[in-house]
Design a protein around this motif. Structure first.
Motif, mmCIF file in Angstrom:
data_model
loop_
_atom_site.group_PDB
_atom_site.id
_atom_site.type_symbol
_atom_site.label_atom_id
_atom_site.label_comp_id
_atom_site.label_asym_id
_atom_site.label_seq_id
_atom_site.Cartn_x
_atom_site.Cartn_y
_atom_site.Cartn_z
ATOM 1 N N ALA A 164 0.838 -1.205 0.000
ATOM 2 C CA ALA A 164 0.000 0.000 0.000
ATOM 3 C C ALA A 164 0.872 1.254 0.000
ATOM 4 O O ALA A 164 0.571 2.241 -0.699
ATOM 5 N N ALA A 177 2.379 1.730 -3.511
ATOM 6 C CA ALA A 177 1.366 2.190 -4.473
ATOM 7 C C ALA A 177 0.998 3.644 -4.199
ATOM 8 O O ALA A 177 0.942 4.471 -5.155
ATOM 9 N N SER A 178 0.741 3.969 -2.954
ATOM 10 C CA SER A 178 0.332 5.345 -2.633
ATOM 11 C C SER A 178 1.464 6.316 -2.936
ATOM 12 O O SER A 178 1.225 7.414 -3.474
ATOM 13 N N SER A 182 3.877 5.998 -5.086
ATOM 14 C CA SER A 182 4.017 6.144 -6.533
ATOM 15 C C SER A 182 2.934 7.041 -7.089
ATOM 16 O O SER A 182 3.183 7.911 -7.954
ATOM 17 N N ALA A 183 1.704 6.831 -6.603
ATOM 18 C CA ALA A 183 0.586 7.666 -7.064
ATOM 19 C C ALA A 183 0.861 9.134 -6.730
ATOM 20 O O ALA A 183 0.668 10.026 -7.589
ATOM 21 N N THR A 194 3.316 10.584 -9.128
ATOM 22 C CA THR A 194 2.698 10.820 -10.428
ATOM 23 C C THR A 194 1.905 12.117 -10.412
ATOM 24 O O THR A 194 1.959 12.922 -11.340
ATOM 25 N N TRP A 195 1.127 12.319 -9.321
ATOM 26 C CA TRP A 195 0.309 13.523 -9.215
ATOM 27 C C TRP A 195 1.153 14.783 -9.157
ATOM 28 O O TRP A 195 0.766 15.822 -9.679
ATOM 29 N N ALA A 200 -4.898 1.921 -1.946
ATOM 30 C CA ALA A 200 -3.675 2.449 -2.527
ATOM 31 C C ALA A 200 -3.571 2.090 -4.007
ATOM 32 O O ALA A 200 -3.147 2.915 -4.836
ATOM 33 N N THR A 201 -3.980 0.869 -4.346
ATOM 34 C CA THR A 201 -3.918 0.454 -5.764
ATOM 35 C C THR A 201 -4.876 1.293 -6.602
ATOM 36 O O THR A 201 -4.561 1.738 -7.726
ATOM 37 N N ARG A 245 -5.767 4.261 -5.941
ATOM 38 C CA ARG A 245 -5.158 5.581 -6.038
ATOM 39 C C ARG A 245 -4.121 5.610 -7.159
ATOM 40 O O ARG A 245 -4.059 6.532 -7.975
ATOM 41 N N LEU A 246 -3.327 4.550 -7.185
ATOM 42 C CA LEU A 246 -2.267 4.478 -8.190
ATOM 43 C C LEU A 246 -2.862 4.499 -9.597
ATOM 44 O O LEU A 246 -2.407 5.221 -10.497
ATOM 45 N N ARG A 286 -5.752 5.549 -10.560
ATOM 46 C CA ARG A 286 -6.359 6.861 -10.850
ATOM 47 C C ARG A 286 -5.295 7.869 -11.245
ATOM 48 O O ARG A 286 -5.480 8.653 -12.175
ATOM 49 N N SER A 287 -4.175 7.797 -10.528
ATOM 50 C CA SER A 287 -3.128 8.784 -10.844
ATOM 51 C C SER A 287 -2.598 8.572 -12.247
ATOM 52 O O SER A 287 -2.054 9.482 -12.869
ATOM 53 N N LEU A 288 -2.746 7.341 -12.740
ATOM 54 C CA LEU A 288 -2.267 7.060 -14.088
ATOM 55 C C LEU A 288 -3.367 7.280 -15.120
ATOM 56 O O LEU A 288 -3.153 7.077 -16.300
ATOM 57 N N PRO A 321 5.567 -0.375 -9.125
ATOM 58 C CA PRO A 321 4.465 0.208 -9.917
ATOM 59 C C PRO A 321 4.699 0.051 -11.420
ATOM 60 O O PRO A 321 3.774 -0.216 -12.171
#
Lengths: 623, 159
Positions: free
Chosen positions: A416, A419-420, A422-423, A426-427, B56-57, B59-60, B62-64, B146
C-alpha cells in the motif's frame, strides 16, 4: 492211757496245726513288714536351713526311682548348732523314741557330723541295729576316727584353703582375709578350719572376726583395705547371743562390707556372696540317695566304702562379679557362673530386634525423606527452568507457524505504501499537481507504516525473553497483538472474527506481556485449528470483560470440540492432545501461564458446537 | 465454494446475454474470438481483501488515468453488474471465500476472456506456475514495483 505207736491223737494234730498257723502268720507278718521301707533323716541344723531340705528332696527323688518298694521318708531337724547340753539331748532322744516307736525305720540318714554322732549314740542307747548313712560331713571332721559297723556315708571337701583360692581369684594381690562367722570351734561343719589357719596365715594375713557381735562385724568389714576379701562361714548365734539364719546374717554382712564375700554354701549365692567352692545340694542329695537305696535293696552298709561325694564345685554370682569388676579368666578352672544377666538383646531377642528394626526403618525413612525433599526441590527448580524453556520454544514454534503469516502481514502495508507513494509522485509530476490527492496519499502511507510496525512489534514481543517483574499489562492490547499475528490465518481459513473488548475500565492486570501474548496466541491458534474441518460457519469470538474482582477473556470457537473420551479437565494436562502429531503441551502451557498470573482457566463445551475457553485474571491493584 | 460455482454459471448466463446484446455469436462452454463492436472500456477491477492495499492500488490507477473499481471479495465482483464493462482484473491470490485461482478458472469456464493480473504477498512457486499456465497476464509479489504493474496492465489492455 496208752494207745498204739502209730496212732496220732487229736490233741497232737491240733497243736501241730496251731504251730503251723502261727508260723504261717509270722511269715505273712514278715512279708507285710517287708513291703514298705522307712527312712529317717536326721539333720543337725535348725528348721529353715535350705540346704538340708534340698538334700532331702533330692534323696527322696532318688529313692523313689531306685528302690523296688515304696519308701516312707521322715525328717527331723535336731538344731544342734543352737541347742546342746545333756538335758536337751536326753529330751530329744526320748521324743524321737516315742515318736517313732511304732514306725519301721530301715535306714537312718544323718546329715552333718553332729547328727552322725547323735545317730550312733541313739543306736547304742536303744540297741537298735539300723544302718546309718551319713552325709554333709567334711573329710577333715571325720578325721581318722574309726566308725562303728553298719555305718557308711559320704564326705565333703570343704576347706579354708578353697576359700582362699577363690579369694585370690576375685581380689588381685590378695593380702588379707577377714574371717566372719561363729567361733570355728563351735562350727560342726567347719571346725577343721582351725587346723588350717596356721598354714593360711603364712600366706595371707587373717583377720579373725568370728564370734563378734553383728554390729561390730559390720563395722569391721566396712573398713577393709583394698587387698582384702571376706570369707563368710556361718553365723547362727552372734557375740551378743542374737540368733540368725546364716543366710540372713550373710546378707547383713554383705550390705556392710566394702569388699567381696566368699562363701561355701550354695544358697548363699543369691544373698550377695560373690561365690566360692560351694557344696551342691543336688549332688549330695543324689549321692546319699544312691547309698540309701543300695542298703534298702539289701546291700550291707559295711560293704560300702566311705567316699567323697564330689559335691564341691566353684560357683559364682555374675552380678557380684560385675560389681567387683572381676576378670572371669582369673576364676578357677571349671567355675560355673550363675545369674548371668543376659543383655537385653539376649533376654528378649525378638522384641529388641523388632524395636531395632523399627528404629532403623524410621531412620531410613527419615534419611530417605530428607533426600526426597532435596530431590524434590531440585526437581522443582529444574522444572521451572524447563518450563521457561518450553514456553520459549513454544513461542518459537508458534512463531515458525506464523512466519508466513507475519511476512504476509508486513508485505500488505508495504504494498500500500509503494502504491500510494508512486501515485503521489505521479500527481506531483502533472502540470497542476493535485496537492489534495498527494496529501491523502501521504496520510495513508503513514498509517500503513504504523500498521507494519505493529506487526513487527508483536513479533518482537513474542521473541523477547522476559524475566522481569510483573508489570501492568492491558489485556485488550495483548489480544489485539495476537489477532494481528493471526489475521492472515483467520482470513485464509475463512474464519470470521467477532471481537468484543471491554472499553471501560481498561483490563489492566499485573503480569508478563510476553507470556500473556503466548497464552492467548495458543488459545486462538487452537480455536483456528479446531474449526479446520468444521461444517458450520466458522466464527471466532473474543471477548474481554469484568467479573467480581477479575478481568476475563473468553475465546469461543465453532469447531468440533474435544473428543468424547476427554474430560474438559483432562485437556489441560501435559501431553494430552487430540491433534494428529500434536505434542499436547499448548494448553498445559496456557494453564501454567494462567497460574503464574494467579488466575484460572476453564474450558467448556458450547451448547451448540465448539469450545469456550475462559481465562480470569485478578485485576491489578492500584499501587 | 459452492457459491462460487453458482456465480460461475450465473455469470455464464449473464455474459451470454450480454454477448447476444452486443451481437456476439456464442455457443455455451466454448471460448471464441471476440469482435469488438464498441471501443473496449478501460475499467480495471481491483480485488483484494486488504482495505489499505485496495485503496492504494485504486489511487495508483487513478493517478495514471485509469478508471478503477475495488472489490473486497471475488464473489462481489462476479455478482456486480460491471463485469461486462471490465477490461482487466487485478486480484490478490489468498482471500477468504473464493481465492484468486478459483476466480481465474471460474472466468475461464464461463468463457469470459478477461485478463487477470495477480498481485500477492504469498509467493508460492506452484501457484505461480498454475496461474501463468491458466493464462494470467502477470504474477507480481507485494510490494510490487508500480512500473511492473503498469506494464502488465498495458499488455492486458492491448490483448
Amino acid at each position: 492211757m496208752n494207745r498204739g505207736h502209730g496212732y496220732i491223737g487229736p490233741a497232737r494234730v491240733l497243736s501241730v496245726l496251731f504251730v503251723a498257723l502261727i508260723f504261717a502268720l509270722s511269715v505273712v507278718d514278715r512279708s507285710d513288714a517287708q513291703s514298705r521301707a522307712g527312712v529317717l533323716i536326721l539333720d543337725q541344723g535348725g528348721p529353715g536351713l535350705i540346704a538340708y531340705a534340698e538334700i532331702a528332696t533330692y534323696l527322696r527323688s532318688v529313692l523313689n526311682a531306685e528302690t523296688d518298694r515304696p519308701v516312707d521318708v521322715y525328717s527331723e531337724s535336731l538344731d544342734l548348732s543352737r541347742f546342746d547340753g545333756s538335758a536337751y539331748r536326753k529330751a530329744q532322744e526320748d521324743f524321737l523314741r516315742s515318736k517313732y516307736a511304732d514306725t519301721k525305720i530301715d535306714v537312718i540318714v544323718a546329715l552333718g557330723i553332729r547328727a552322725l554322732d547323735y545317730a550312733i549314740s541313739y543306736r547304742e542307747h536303744y540297741s537298735v541295729s539300723v544302718p546309718i548313712v551319713f552325709a554333709v560331713v567334711p573329710k577333715e571332721a571325720l578325721g581318722s576316727r574309726k566308725l562303728p559297723s553298719n555305718v557308711t556315708g559320704q564326705t565333703l571337701d570343704v576347706t579354708l584353703a578353697n576359700a582362699v583360692v577363690v579369694a585370690r581369684s576375685v581380689v588381685s594381690n590378695l593380702k588379707v582375709i577377714a574371717l566372719v562367722g561363729d567361733p570355728l570351734s563351735r562350727q560342726t561343719f567347719r571346725f577343721h578350719f582351725l587346723q588350717e589357719i596356721d598354714a593360711i596365715r603364712s600366706r595371707v594375713e587373717v583377720m579373725d572376726f568370728t564370734g563378734l557381735a553383728m554390729g561390730e562385724v559390720k563395722r569391721r568389714v566396712s573398713n577393709l583395705p583394698a587387698d582384702a576379701c571376706v570369707v563368710y562361714t556361718a553365723i547362727n548365734v552372734d557375740g551378743e547371743g542374737r540368733t540368725f539364719l546364716p543366710r540372713d546374717a550373710l546378707e547383713e554382712v554383705v550390705n556392710a562390707a566394702n569388699r567381696p564375700v566368699v562363701t561355701d554354701i550354695e544358697s548363699h549365692l543369691t544373698r550377695g556372696a560373690i561365690g566360692g567352692f560351694v557344696v551342691l545340694t543336688s549332688v549330695v542329695g543324689r549321692h546319699v540317695g544312691h547309698l540309701t537305696s543300695r542298703i534298702l535293696n539289701g546291700e550291707s552298709a559295711d560293704a560300702i566304702a566311705v567316699a567323697d561325694a564330689g559335691a564341691t564345685k566353684p560357683v559364682f554370682n555374675w552380678r557380684e562379679l560385675r560389681r567387683w569388676d572381676v576378670d572371669e579368666s582369673r576364676l578357677p578352672e571349671g567355675s560355673e557362673i550363675r545369674f548371668r544377666q543376659l543383655p537385653i538383646w539376649k533376654q528378649y531377642p525378638y522384641r529388641v530386634a523388632g524395636i531395632v528394626i523399627a528404629v532403623l526403618v524410621q531412620a531410613a525413612l527419615i534419611v530417605g525423606l530428607v533426600f526426597e525433599e532435596r530431590r524434590r526441590r531440585r526437581a522443582e527448580t529444574e522444572n521451572q527452568i524447563l518450563l521457561a524453556e518450553v514456553l520459549h520454544l513454544n513461542r518459537f514454534a508458534t512463531a515458525g507457524e506464523l512466519t508466513a503469516s507475519i511476512a504476509h502481514e508486513v508485505r500488505q502495508p508495504l504494498a500500500a505504501i509503494v502504491a500510494s507513494g508512486s501515485a503521489g509522485l505521479t500527481w506531483l509530476q502533472g502540470k497542476t499537481p493535485n496537492i489534495e490527492e498527494v496529501r491523502l496519499a501521504l496520510t495513508d502511507i503513514v498509517a500503513s507504516s504504523h500498521r507494519a510496525n505493529d506487526v513487527i512489534q508483536a513479533m518482537l514481543t513474542m521473541f523477547r525473553k522476559q524475566k522481569g517483574p510483573h508489570a501492568k499489562v492491558n489485556l485488550n492490547i495483548v489480544l489485539d497483538q495476537v489477532l494481528v499475528l493471526c489475521s492472515q490465518k483467520l482470513q485464509a481459513t475463512s474464519i470470521s472474527l467477532r471481537k468484543q473488548l471491554l472499553a471501560y475500565p481498561d483490563p489492566i492486570v499485573l503480569g508478563n506481556s510476553v507470556q500473556l501474548q503466548q497464552l492467548f496466541l495458543n488459545l486462538v491458534m487452537n480455536a483456528i485449528e479446531a474449526m479446520n474441518h468444521a461444517d458450520v460457519a466458522r466464527v471466532l469470538s473474543v471477548r474481554t470483560g469484568f467479573i467480581d474482582n477479575d478481568f476475563f477473556v473468553e475465546i469461543r470457537d465453532s469447531g468440533s470440540g474435544i473428543p468424547m473420551s476427554l474430560q474438559t479437565d483432562d485437556i489441560f494436562k501435559p501431553f494430552v492432545t487430540s491433534k494428529e502429531g500434536g505434542v499436547g503441551l499448548g494448553l498445559a502451557i496456557c494453564k501454567s501461564i494462567v497460574e503464574t498470573h494467579r488466575g484460572r482457566i476453564t474450558a467448556r463445551k458450547d451448547a451448540v458446537s465448539g469450545m469456550v475457553f475462559l481465562v480470569t485474571i485478578p485485576r491489578a491493584t492500584q499501587t | 465454494m459452492g457459491q462460487a460455482l453458482l456465480f460461475c454459471y450465473a455469470l455464464q448466463a449473464v455474459w451470454l446475454n450480454g454477448s447476444r446484446k452486443r451481437g456476439f455469436r456464442s455457443s455455451p462452454m466454448q471460448s471464441h474470438t471476440l469482435k469488438a463492436v464498441e471501443p473496449k472500456p478501460q475499467k480495471i477491477a481491483v480485488i483484494d481483501d486488504d482495505a489499505a492495499v485496495r485503496k492504494a492500488t485504486h489511487r495508483l490507477l487513478r493517478s495514471l488515468g485509469y478508471a478503477a473499481e475495488t472489490f473486497e471479495r471475488a464473489e462481489d465482483f462476479l455478482a456486480s453488474e460491471n463485469v461486462e464493462n471490465t477490461s482487466c482484473v487485478i486480484s490478490d491470490i489468498r482471500m477468504p471465500g473464493m481465492d484468486g485461482l478459483a476466480l481465474q478458472s471460474c472466468l475461464r469456464k464461463a468463457g469470459v476472456r478477461l485478463p487477470v493480473i495477480f498481485v500477492t504477498a504469498f509467493p508460492d512457486e506452484g501457484v505461480r506456475r498454475s496461474a501463468l499456465a491458466a493464462g494470467a497476464f502477470g504474477f507480481l509479489n507485494k510490494p510490487f514495483l508500480p512500473e511492473s504493474l503498469i506494464d502488465c496492465i498495458q499488455r492486458a489492455l492491448r490483448a
